[in-house]
Design a protein around this motif. Structure first.
Motif, PDB file in Angstrom:
ATOM      1  N   PHE A  26      31.596  57.818  33.727  1.00  0.00           N
ATOM      2  CA  PHE A  26      31.188  58.865  34.616  1.00  0.00           C
ATOM      3  C   PHE A  26      32.238  59.117  35.153  1.00  0.00           C
ATOM      4  CE2 PHE A  26      30.587  61.328  38.827  1.00  0.00           C
ATOM      5  CZ  PHE A  26      30.385  62.574  38.235  1.00  0.00           C
ATOM      6  N   LEU A  27      33.249  58.456  36.701  1.00  0.00           N
ATOM      7  CA  LEU A  27      35.082  58.885  36.990  1.00  0.00           C
ATOM      8  C   LEU A  27      35.169  59.188  35.500  1.00  0.00           C
ATOM      9  CD1 LEU A  27      34.830  55.895  39.501  1.00  0.00           C
ATOM     10  CD2 LEU A  27      34.361  58.235  39.920  1.00  0.00           C
ATOM     11  N   LYS A  28      35.613  58.385  35.090  1.00  0.00           N
ATOM     12  CA  LYS A  28      36.813  58.458  34.316  1.00  0.00           C
ATOM     13  C   LYS A  28      36.677  59.958  32.928  1.00  0.00           C
ATOM     14  CE  LYS A  28      40.131  56.196  30.893  1.00  0.00           C
ATOM     15  NZ  LYS A  28      39.904  55.011  30.348  1.00  0.00           N
ATOM     16  N   LEU A  33      38.157  65.728  32.939  1.00  0.00           N
ATOM     17  CA  LEU A  33      38.319  66.718  32.892  1.00  0.00           C
ATOM     18  C   LEU A  33      38.079  67.448  33.216  1.00  0.00           C
ATOM     19  CD1 LEU A  33      36.225  68.160  30.017  1.00  0.00           C
ATOM     20  CD2 LEU A  33      34.273  68.487  31.653  1.00  0.00           C
ATOM     21  N   LEU A  34      37.871  67.657  34.971  1.00  0.00           N
ATOM     22  CA  LEU A  34      38.099  68.429  35.698  1.00  0.00           C
ATOM     23  C   LEU A  34      39.954  67.871  35.785  1.00  0.00           C
ATOM     24  CD1 LEU A  34      35.906  68.177  38.559  1.00  0.00           C
ATOM     25  CD2 LEU A  34      35.849  69.297  37.379  1.00  0.00           C
ATOM     26  N   PHE A  35      40.436  66.977  35.926  1.00  0.00           N
ATOM     27  CA  PHE A  35      41.905  66.792  35.970  1.00  0.00           C
ATOM     28  C   PHE A  35      42.416  67.877  35.464  1.00  0.00           C
ATOM     29  CE2 PHE A  35      45.785  64.986  35.536  1.00  0.00           C
ATOM     30  CZ  PHE A  35      46.709  64.967  36.246  1.00  0.00           C
ATOM     31  N   ILE A  36      41.744  68.110  33.975  1.00  0.00           N
ATOM     32  CA  ILE A  36      42.625  68.951  32.513  1.00  0.00           C
ATOM     33  C   ILE A  36      42.790  70.882  33.411  1.00  0.00           C
ATOM     34  CG2 ILE A  36      42.556  70.078  30.183  1.00  0.00           C
ATOM     35  CD1 ILE A  36      41.618  67.377  29.516  1.00  0.00           C
ATOM     36  N   PHE A  37      41.967  70.677  34.075  1.00  0.00           N
ATOM     37  CA  PHE A  37      41.783  72.173  34.505  1.00  0.00           C
ATOM     38  C   PHE A  37      42.992  72.401  36.079  1.00  0.00           C
ATOM     39  CE2 PHE A  37      37.629  71.623  32.099  1.00  0.00           C
ATOM     40  CZ  PHE A  37      38.661  73.084  30.702  1.00  0.00           C
ATOM     41  N   SER A  38      43.461  71.450  36.241  1.00  0.00           N
ATOM     42  CA  SER A  38      44.413  71.151  37.891  1.00  0.00           C
ATOM     43  C   SER A  38      43.214  71.331  39.296  1.00  0.00           C
ATOM     44  CB  SER A  38      45.050  72.795  37.488  1.00  0.00           C
ATOM     45  OG  SER A  38      45.870  72.211  38.984  1.00  0.00           O
ATOM     46  N   SER A  39      42.194  70.267  38.359  1.00  0.00           N
ATOM     47  CA  SER A  39      41.859  70.315  39.298  1.00  0.00           C
ATOM     48  C   SER A  39      41.578  69.437  40.833  1.00  0.00           C
ATOM     49  CB  SER A  39      40.052  69.571  39.302  1.00  0.00           C
ATOM     50  OG  SER A  39      38.984  69.618  40.880  1.00  0.00           O
ATOM     51  N   SER A  40      42.011  69.211  42.292  1.00  0.00           N
ATOM     52  CA  SER A  40      42.506  67.714  42.833  1.00  0.00           C
ATOM     53  C   SER A  40      41.205  67.514  43.007  1.00  0.00           C
ATOM     54  CB  SER A  40      42.631  68.808  44.363  1.00  0.00           C
ATOM     55  OG  SER A  40      43.247  69.645  44.499  1.00  0.00           O
ATOM     56  N   PHE A  41      39.345  67.435  42.876  1.00  0.00           N
ATOM     57  CA  PHE A  41      39.025  66.710  42.687  1.00  0.00           C
ATOM     58  C   PHE A  41      38.804  65.303  41.619  1.00  0.00           C
ATOM     59  CE2 PHE A  41      33.869  65.739  42.264  1.00  0.00           C
ATOM     60  CZ  PHE A  41      33.799  64.718  43.096  1.00  0.00           C
ATOM     61  N   GLY A  42      39.253  66.386  40.778  1.00  0.00           N
ATOM     62  CA  GLY A  42      39.443  65.517  39.546  1.00  0.00           C
ATOM     63  C   GLY A  42      40.410  64.322  39.328  1.00  0.00           C
ATOM     64  N   ALA A  43      41.203  64.941  40.622  1.00  0.00           N
ATOM     65  CA  ALA A  43      42.504  63.591  40.683  1.00  0.00           C
ATOM     66  C   ALA A  43      42.123  62.413  41.391  1.00  0.00           C
ATOM     67  CB  ALA A  43      43.553  64.082  40.369  1.00  0.00           C
ATOM     68  N   PHE A  44      41.260  62.937  42.242  1.00  0.00           N
ATOM     69  CA  PHE A  44      40.518  61.836  43.065  1.00  0.00           C
ATOM     70  C   PHE A  44      39.869  61.184  42.649  1.00  0.00           C
ATOM     71  CE2 PHE A  44      37.548  61.012  46.579  1.00  0.00           C
ATOM     72  CZ  PHE A  44      38.196  60.596  47.222  1.00  0.00           C
ATOM     73  N   LEU A  45      39.078  61.657  41.593  1.00  0.00           N
ATOM     74  CA  LEU A  45      37.798  60.733  41.115  1.00  0.00           C
ATOM     75  C   LEU A  45      38.235  59.618  39.837  1.00  0.00           C
ATOM     76  CD1 LEU A  45      35.289  63.591  39.747  1.00  0.00           C
ATOM     77  CD2 LEU A  45      35.023  61.800  41.484  1.00  0.00           C
ATOM     78  N   LEU A  46      39.899  59.658  39.557  1.00  0.00           N
ATOM     79  CA  LEU A  46      40.590  59.238  39.045  1.00  0.00           C
ATOM     80  C   LEU A  46      41.082  58.381  39.374  1.00  0.00           C
ATOM     81  CD1 LEU A  46      42.438  61.538  35.432  1.00  0.00           C
ATOM     82  CD2 LEU A  46      40.271  59.705  35.899  1.00  0.00           C
ATOM     83  N   LEU A  47      41.616  59.238  40.955  1.00  0.00           N
ATOM     84  CA  LEU A  47      42.195  58.339  42.264  1.00  0.00           C
ATOM     85  C   LEU A  47      41.274  56.290  42.212  1.00  0.00           C
ATOM     86  CD1 LEU A  47      45.187  56.788  42.761  1.00  0.00           C
ATOM     87  CD2 LEU A  47      43.808  58.655  45.050  1.00  0.00           C
ATOM     88  N   ILE A  48      40.177  57.514  42.046  1.00  0.00           N
ATOM     89  CA  ILE A  48      39.071  55.985  42.501  1.00  0.00           C
ATOM     90  C   ILE A  48      39.194  54.881  40.944  1.00  0.00           C
ATOM     91  CG2 ILE A  48      36.323  56.044  43.154  1.00  0.00           C
ATOM     92  CD1 ILE A  48      36.961  58.360  44.680  1.00  0.00           C
ATOM     93  N   TYR A  49      38.973  55.819  40.149  1.00  0.00           N
ATOM     94  CA  TYR A  49      38.713  54.826  39.157  1.00  0.00           C
ATOM     95  C   TYR A  49      39.629  53.805  38.722  1.00  0.00           C
ATOM     96  CZ  TYR A  49      38.957  53.720  33.853  1.00  0.00           C
ATOM     97  OH  TYR A  49      38.748  52.884  33.046  1.00  0.00           O
ATOM     98  N   LEU A  50      40.810  54.380  38.978  1.00  0.00           N
ATOM     99  CA  LEU A  50      42.167  53.470  39.128  1.00  0.00           C
ATOM    100  C   LEU A  50      42.651  52.134  39.571  1.00  0.00           C
ATOM    101  CD1 LEU A  50      44.913  55.945  37.488  1.00  0.00           C
ATOM    102  CD2 LEU A  50      43.635  54.087  35.688  1.00  0.00           C
ATOM    103  N   ALA A  51      42.039  52.609  40.782  1.00  0.00           N
ATOM    104  CA  ALA A  51      42.084  51.969  42.361  1.00  0.00           C
ATOM    105  C   ALA A  51      40.981  50.622  41.927  1.00  0.00           C
ATOM    106  CB  ALA A  51      41.772  52.696  43.294  1.00  0.00           C
ATOM    107  N   PHE A  52      40.093  50.931  41.188  1.00  0.00           N
ATOM    108  CA  PHE A  52      39.033  50.154  41.697  1.00  0.00           C
ATOM    109  C   PHE A  52      39.032  49.460  40.433  1.00  0.00           C
ATOM    110  CE2 PHE A  52      36.472  52.587  44.993  1.00  0.00           C
ATOM    111  CZ  PHE A  52      36.274  51.422  45.484  1.00  0.00           C
TER     112      PHE A  52
END
Length: 112
Positions: A26-28, A33-52
């Motif tokens: 889900f996080l990835k 998908l949100l990051f493609i549309f230039s969303s800060s929330f999408g970048a934050f979700l990807l950041l959480i995913y990569l950090a863990f």
């Protein structure tokens, strides 16, 4: 989990692997998908995913430095750290750019 409890001396609660896999998917997926549309929330979700997920998946520290697996895992670990840095840069730049003003009446300067 055995290694964590052996090294730290703390008991690790049992976590269902299906829940972990579903959460990471889900996080990835949603974050990407949100990051493609230039969303800060999408970048934050990807950041959480990569950090863990990065230290868990690319555990180069369990291999000898001379082995081929160490080099491959360390390279991928470093690559994910670069992705984390790029996401942090994106979030920093996204928050530093001023928002556009709504189109409408513009104030004219008075000349006297």
């Amino acid at each position: 989990m055995k290694q964590v409890s052996k090294n730290t001396g703390l008991g690790v609660p049992h976590i269902d692997i299906k829940t972990v896999i579903a959460a990471t998917m889900f996080l990835k997926g949603f974050g990407g998908l949100l990051f493609i549309f230039s969303s800060s929330f999408g970048a934050f979700l990807l950041l959480i995913y990569l950090a863990f997920i990065t230290p868990i998946v690319y555990d180069f520290y369990n291999y000898e430095m001379e082995s081929a697996q160490f080099v491959q895992l360390f390279f991928k670990f470093s690559q994910n750290l670069a992705f984390i840095g790029a996401l942090l840069f994106f979030l920093g730049m996204k928050n530093s750019i001023p928002r556009r003003r709504a189109k409408g009446r513009t104030t004219k300067t008075k000349t006297n």
